[in-house]
Design a protein around this motif. Structure first.
Motif, mmCIF file in Angstrom:
data_model
loop_
_atom_site.group_PDB
_atom_site.id
_atom_site.type_symbol
_atom_site.label_atom_id
_atom_site.label_comp_id
_atom_site.label_asym_id
_atom_site.label_seq_id
_atom_site.Cartn_x
_atom_site.Cartn_y
_atom_site.Cartn_z
ATOM 1 N N THR A 79 -2.334 -11.867 10.434
ATOM 2 C CA THR A 79 -1.009 -12.256 9.874
ATOM 3 C C THR A 79 -0.896 -13.444 11.509
ATOM 4 O O THR A 79 0.074 -14.271 12.033
ATOM 5 C CB THR A 79 -0.077 -11.544 9.873
ATOM 6 N N VAL A 129 9.677 -13.084 0.165
ATOM 7 C CA VAL A 129 9.498 -12.342 -1.192
ATOM 8 C C VAL A 129 9.301 -11.219 -2.438
ATOM 9 O O VAL A 129 10.890 -10.269 -1.908
ATOM 10 C CB VAL A 129 7.930 -11.698 -0.718
ATOM 11 N N LEU A 143 9.126 -8.214 -5.038
ATOM 12 C CA LEU A 143 7.599 -7.329 -5.699
ATOM 13 C C LEU A 143 7.609 -7.985 -7.518
ATOM 14 O O LEU A 143 8.866 -7.198 -8.064
ATOM 15 C CB LEU A 143 8.255 -5.816 -5.482
ATOM 16 N N TRP A 201 8.433 -2.362 5.412
ATOM 17 C CA TRP A 201 9.845 -3.304 6.048
ATOM 18 C C TRP A 201 10.666 -3.077 6.567
ATOM 19 O O TRP A 201 10.719 -3.600 8.651
ATOM 20 C CB TRP A 201 10.021 -4.384 5.356
ATOM 21 N N LEU A 257 6.835 -10.063 6.805
ATOM 22 C CA LEU A 257 6.870 -9.864 5.228
ATOM 23 C C LEU A 257 5.314 -9.735 4.915
ATOM 24 O O LEU A 257 4.672 -8.286 4.194
ATOM 25 C CB LEU A 257 7.302 -10.526 4.577
ATOM 26 N N LEU A 258 4.476 -10.079 5.638
ATOM 27 C CA LEU A 258 2.773 -10.215 5.113
ATOM 28 C C LEU A 258 2.499 -8.540 5.913
ATOM 29 O O LEU A 258 1.395 -7.657 5.538
ATOM 30 C CB LEU A 258 1.967 -11.051 5.876
ATOM 31 N N GLU A 301 3.251 -5.673 3.743
ATOM 32 C CA GLU A 301 2.477 -5.242 2.117
ATOM 33 C C GLU A 301 1.790 -4.357 1.438
ATOM 34 O O GLU A 301 2.097 -4.060 0.894
ATOM 35 C CB GLU A 301 2.301 -7.611 2.515
ATOM 36 N N ARG A 302 0.745 -4.374 3.048
ATOM 37 C CA ARG A 302 0.258 -3.649 2.110
ATOM 38 C C ARG A 302 0.258 -1.896 1.593
ATOM 39 O O ARG A 302 0.443 -1.352 0.290
ATOM 40 C CB ARG A 302 -0.742 -3.208 2.585
ATOM 41 N N LEU A 310 2.971 -1.936 -1.050
ATOM 42 C CA LEU A 310 2.923 -1.810 -2.706
ATOM 43 C C LEU A 310 1.882 -0.741 -2.673
ATOM 44 O O LEU A 310 1.531 -0.070 -3.434
ATOM 45 C CB LEU A 310 1.484 -3.122 -2.705
ATOM 46 N N LEU A 348 3.355 -8.798 -4.707
ATOM 47 C CA LEU A 348 4.319 -9.241 -4.016
ATOM 48 C C LEU A 348 3.970 -10.929 -4.407
ATOM 49 O O LEU A 348 2.377 -11.596 -3.808
ATOM 50 C CB LEU A 348 3.988 -8.663 -2.569
ATOM 51 N N HIS A 388 5.578 -14.651 -2.964
ATOM 52 C CA HIS A 388 6.283 -15.567 -2.658
ATOM 53 C C HIS A 388 7.389 -16.448 -3.399
ATOM 54 O O HIS A 388 7.424 -17.239 -4.261
ATOM 55 C CB HIS A 388 5.468 -16.487 -1.764
#
Length: 301
Positions: free
Chosen positions: A45, A57, A59, A77, A112-113, A116-117, A120, A298, A300
């Motif tokens: 990123t 984003v 979910l 986040w 956000l990126l 993410e993992r 999730l 996730l 966009h």
């Protein structure tokens, strides 16, 4: 009474329990982020995304199930950037179908990126726990049995997984070794039998501590009953690995003198006959340690 969660924005929950406090959730999320970020942070990123870029984003559920763990997931986040706007569109315990949006997150795209993992992983796993629980709860609907989790939890995630069980409509067994007594087969073997084990119990544990004793056969159950089953002596009997017919006989022998708790590799296919035996509780370990994840992505916006 419903309240608005200041983190997720959710205004209701499937259960009457309040949301888990940040004190229990934050260490788990911090550890997960630290594991993922390592020593140098998100190299991909950092190299590809303009630091000033913002976005949103969502979910999104990829399959049907029950949502849980949103507070933990969205916290990933917020820990990276407290200014990120996170909003749960559904409360924990909500049923979802493929395509349903569960939450929205708006802020710097690099945040956000990067989060993410972890987000999730937490939401997918905990929603899987809630979904597995809900399936069992539905399977025993109309009986008096309650679906319970056990201490067979992922190390470090016990509070979150047990909260997810509640979101799925289930109940919690003991949280740890320190909040109830469960006398299992090895305790009985090393203590020299059920009688000496129970004799020591009430001498050594507080009067407010509940006691459950595991038995594998009707003969062992009769031994426990002869010693006296009543509140303050033995509050529950764990009937382990018994067929529904044997469970029915065990319930009749106990005759309401204490709670009855069935366990032993119970699945969504086998749970209904177990419940119809008349047991009060059905304890299931796999709903926390081996529940399949609920597929959540996730997207966009």
């Amino acid at each position: 009474m419903t309240t608005t969660d200041p983190l997720t924005g959710a205004t209701a929950r499937h259960t009457d329990f309040p949301p888990l406090p940040d004190l229990l959730i934050e260490p788990v999320v911090r550890a997960a982020l630290a594991e993922d970020l390592g020593r140098a942070g998100d190299l991909t990123t950092a190299a590809t995304i303009d630091p000033g870029l913002t976005g949103t984003v969502a979910l999104v559920a990829r399959e049907a199930g029950v949502v849980a763990g949103l507070r933990a997931g969205l916290m990933s986040w917020r820990l990276l950037d407290p200014a990120v706007d996170v909003r749960a569109l559904l409360p924990d315990g909500s049923p979802v179908q493929p395509g349903d949006e569960i939450a929205l997150v708006t802020g710097p795209v690099h945040v956000l990126l990067t989060g993410e993992r972890v987000a999730l992983n937490l939401v997918s796993h905990l929603s899987g726990v809630a979904s597995a629980t809900a399936e069992l709860v539905e399977a025993v609907a109309g009986t008096t049995a309650r679906i319970c989790c056990t201490r067979k939890t992922t190390p470090g995630l016990r509070a979150l997984e047990k909260d997810a069980v509640r979101a799925g409509g289930g109940s919690n067994h003991r949280f740890g070794l320190d909040d109830a007594v469960l006398v299992k087969d090895n305790h009985i073997a090393f203590a020299g039998g059920i009688s000496p084990a129970l004799a020591r119990l009430r001498e050594r544990v507080g009067h407010l501590v509940r006691v459950e004793v595991e038995v594998d056969t009707l003969d062992q159950l009769r031994d426990v009953l002869e010693l006296g089953v009543a509140p303050g002596i033995v509050d529950a009997v764990l009937l382990d690995n018994m067929t529904p017919d044997v469970l029915t006989e065990a319930v009749a022998l106990i005759d309401g003198r204490c709670l009855t708790d069935a366990s032993g590799r119970i699945t969504a296919t086998t749970v209904r006959p177990v419940a119809e035996s008349g047991v009060d509780l059905i304890s299931v370990g796999w709903i926390t340690h081996s529940a399949p994840i609920l597929d959540i992505g996730l997207d966009h916006r």
